[in-house]
Write a protein that holds these residues in place. Sequence first.
Motif, PDB file in Angstrom:
ATOM      1  N   LEU A  11      -8.208  -0.580   6.225  1.00 26.51           N
ATOM      2  CA  LEU A  11      -9.543   0.082   6.840  1.00 26.51           C
ATOM      3  C   LEU A  11      -9.276   1.473   7.339  1.00 26.51           C
ATOM      4  O   LEU A  11     -10.308   2.165   7.085  1.00 26.51           O
ATOM      5  CB  LEU A  11      -9.845  -0.739   8.181  1.00 26.51           C
ATOM      6  CG  LEU A  11     -10.428  -2.302   7.575  1.00 26.51           C
ATOM      7  CD1 LEU A  11     -10.774  -2.730   9.208  1.00 26.51           C
ATOM      8  CD2 LEU A  11     -11.466  -2.228   6.663  1.00 26.51           C
ATOM      9  N   ALA A  12      -7.954   1.913   7.957  1.00 20.38           N
ATOM     10  CA  ALA A  12      -7.999   3.182   8.288  1.00 20.38           C
ATOM     11  C   ALA A  12      -7.520   4.374   7.186  1.00 20.38           C
ATOM     12  O   ALA A  12      -7.413   5.402   7.337  1.00 20.38           O
ATOM     13  CB  ALA A  12      -6.618   3.191   9.304  1.00 20.38           C
ATOM     14  N   ALA A  13      -7.159   3.498   6.047  1.00 24.87           N
ATOM     15  CA  ALA A  13      -6.490   4.320   4.806  1.00 24.87           C
ATOM     16  C   ALA A  13      -7.699   5.319   4.200  1.00 24.87           C
ATOM     17  O   ALA A  13      -8.864   4.747   4.296  1.00 24.87           O
ATOM     18  CB  ALA A  13      -6.135   3.308   3.678  1.00 24.87           C
ATOM     19  N   PRO A  14      -7.477   6.436   3.821  1.00 22.34           N
ATOM     20  CA  PRO A  14      -8.508   7.409   3.265  1.00 22.34           C
ATOM     21  C   PRO A  14      -8.945   6.981   2.230  1.00 22.34           C
ATOM     22  O   PRO A  14      -8.105   6.061   1.333  1.00 22.34           O
ATOM     23  CB  PRO A  14      -7.582   8.646   3.152  1.00 22.34           C
ATOM     24  CG  PRO A  14      -6.248   8.199   3.121  1.00 22.34           C
ATOM     25  CD  PRO A  14      -6.061   7.070   3.995  1.00 22.34           C
ATOM     26  N   PRO A  15     -10.140   7.384   1.350  1.00 24.84           N
ATOM     27  CA  PRO A  15     -10.604   6.959   0.179  1.00 24.84           C
ATOM     28  C   PRO A  15      -9.565   7.026  -1.130  1.00 24.84           C
ATOM     29  O   PRO A  15      -8.991   8.070  -0.880  1.00 24.84           O
ATOM     30  CB  PRO A  15     -11.992   7.453   0.115  1.00 24.84           C
ATOM     31  CG  PRO A  15     -12.278   7.744   1.251  1.00 24.84           C
ATOM     32  CD  PRO A  15     -11.036   8.134   2.148  1.00 24.84           C
ATOM     33  N   SER A  16      -9.426   6.228  -1.942  1.00 25.91           N
ATOM     34  CA  SER A  16      -8.355   6.372  -2.914  1.00 25.91           C
ATOM     35  C   SER A  16      -9.170   7.331  -3.989  1.00 25.91           C
ATOM     36  O   SER A  16     -10.335   7.435  -4.271  1.00 25.91           O
ATOM     37  CB  SER A  16      -8.100   5.266  -3.802  1.00 25.91           C
ATOM     38  OG  SER A  16      -9.400   4.401  -4.158  1.00 25.91           O
TER      39      SER A  16
END
Length: 696
Positions: free
Chosen positions: A637-642
């Motif tokens: 959830l915390a990862a930036p958009p791919s």
Amino acid sequence: MAGASATKTSWKLQEIVAHSSNVSSLALGKTSGRLLATGGEDCLVNIWAVSKPNCIMRLTGHNNPVECIQFSSSEEQVVAGSQSGSLRVWDLEAAKILRTLMGHKANICSLDFHPFGEHLASGSLDTNIKLWDVRRKGCVFRYKGHTQAVRCLAFSPDGKWLASSSDDSTIKLWDLTAGKMITEFTAHTGAVNIIQFHPNEYLLASGSSDRTIKLWDLEKFKLIGSSEGETGPVRCIAFHPDGCCLYSGSQDSLRVYGWEPDRCFDVVPVGWGRVADLAICNNQLIGVSYQFTNVSSYVVDLNRVKKSGSVIQGLIQDDKLLPEPTPKGATIRRNYDRPLTTCTNQRVKQNAESERRSPEGERRSPSSEDEREEKESTAEIHNAEDYKEIFQPKNAISRTPPRRSEPFPAPPEDESFLVKQNSVLEVMTPMPEKLTSGHLKSAPVASSTPVIRVEPTVVTGTSRQQPAVVHPACPPPVVSPAAATAQPRPEPAVIFSSRNEPIGLNVSDFLPVMKNHKPSALSDEDAMSQIRKGHDTMCVMLTSRLKNLDTVRSVWNSGDVKTSLDCAVAINDLSIVVDILNIINLKPSLWKLDLCTSILPQIEELLQSKYESYVQTGCTSLKLILKRFWPLISDTLAAPPSVGVDISREERLQKCKACYKQLKNLSNLVKNKAGLVGRHGSAFRELQLLMAPLDY
């Protein structure tokens, strides 16, 4: 009587009503095997003489249910920890509160007194271990390292080490002088409930919820033995006083283990249920268990139990004798070096170093709040004769518990055991005439047992104060014996997983009506025919459940756990879901993220169930999900958009969002239930700690 004791290996000694509400903890005095302390959800600590029906002393002061109790090695002091994290130490000989220790932030799960000296250790649900100086009334050191509740603490016989075990499946060994961890043992796959040092050699035994007992060499710090014959979680173990074997109290049985090589010498059936503590005295093993308000004690004659001989565990079962255990003092393994006195220079040096390392703010002089806490703690003597016999003043010649107490005699083979109803409820019950006249605050009157109230002496500087009488914070309910017998017993809000009789059923309804209330002699055939009547409804329910389980099993054979679980959920029967969860909870590797999305809504229903076993299964599954998948969910959830199109990542993100939403809903439910008392409250408070990251 001698003839009877020659033919009985184990027998039930006594059953008493120990508290006015559920018993939550108990402990035996290990030195004498004759003292018993019980703690209850009524916030009281009661002291008993094993085999005697009357409470010797009642200790008050805790404002929350008592979760853990431990005697000192001399049995002159007892310490009790509560759900709030507070500790209270009582001097049993002086019949007064000795210390109130505050500092833990959650339930006290484990306690142990240092074998010599005025120190004790406590472990908590907050994962911390604290070493307390009882004389100076402060924490001298804090040990951090466990990630879950600390279930057991044990000092080594030489007083130099402290061993701790935890729900995180690890055992840690701490050096008290250096104030740091020596080593960590990680071979267990479940919560480690109990640990104990060998009385002479550098060995440590541990029992776990993974149903194994393991032995560890404390010179080479390696595993030297593992016994896997237990039928359930291991909750209490005890070395024989000479160290020749290890006793394990399991569900309704006692097992005797040897090591190097691993073997089980004997299995003794004992009807003690889930035994909670063991003690050995006069070549007898005393075991105690509790259920609801009752405490039961049992005796096993160790003279009739094998400590060597043929192997029972495994496939080897012949009459070939194994070599006798190595005699004490002749072992190649190192023995503990015990100091000759408790006031050596080494101890003074250790204390001074501990004081320099003490956490800031932990050690402090007694405050007004502490004095108020101690004023509210009292020790009431309920049995003057037993008190004088067991707790003599220190300057008296006769010291007890008696050093040479007689073994408990075995009852005759044909003697039936009767439960002795204890007068603990009657002692605190006002007389009926006082109830009718409105004097509800008058002093309690015992029906037969004299009550002597001894108030604590609070030492402040050089002055001594005698506090006024303060009623216990959690007194038993005021119910007369006549009213108690007249009122029907209501069905409990929570249906416990272990009980003596089915909820909502009266056993007498299945027996023929007795004339003049006199029992008639029934043959075995007549009794069985009566018992078999009226079970059509139960048979229909069990048949339906078997059919549903067969349906799930047919899907399970395909090897797809997710489809099997979805099938169980579609049947719309929580009992089937519980059965499946109990299987996959034992093997965490079966869990996948897909499984979480299906099972989290079911866990919400389980946590709100009135059945204790359902709630326990739901808590276990939720803990497993949080430990295995929360890092993945939070990182996703915390990862930036791919950049670009990543279908698998998008699917994982959607599943993590669904799980997070369901976990947030469960978080509110857990917070609401964290205030409960007893085992449910402890489980929900532990879940609340695990779910704390959801609020950030």
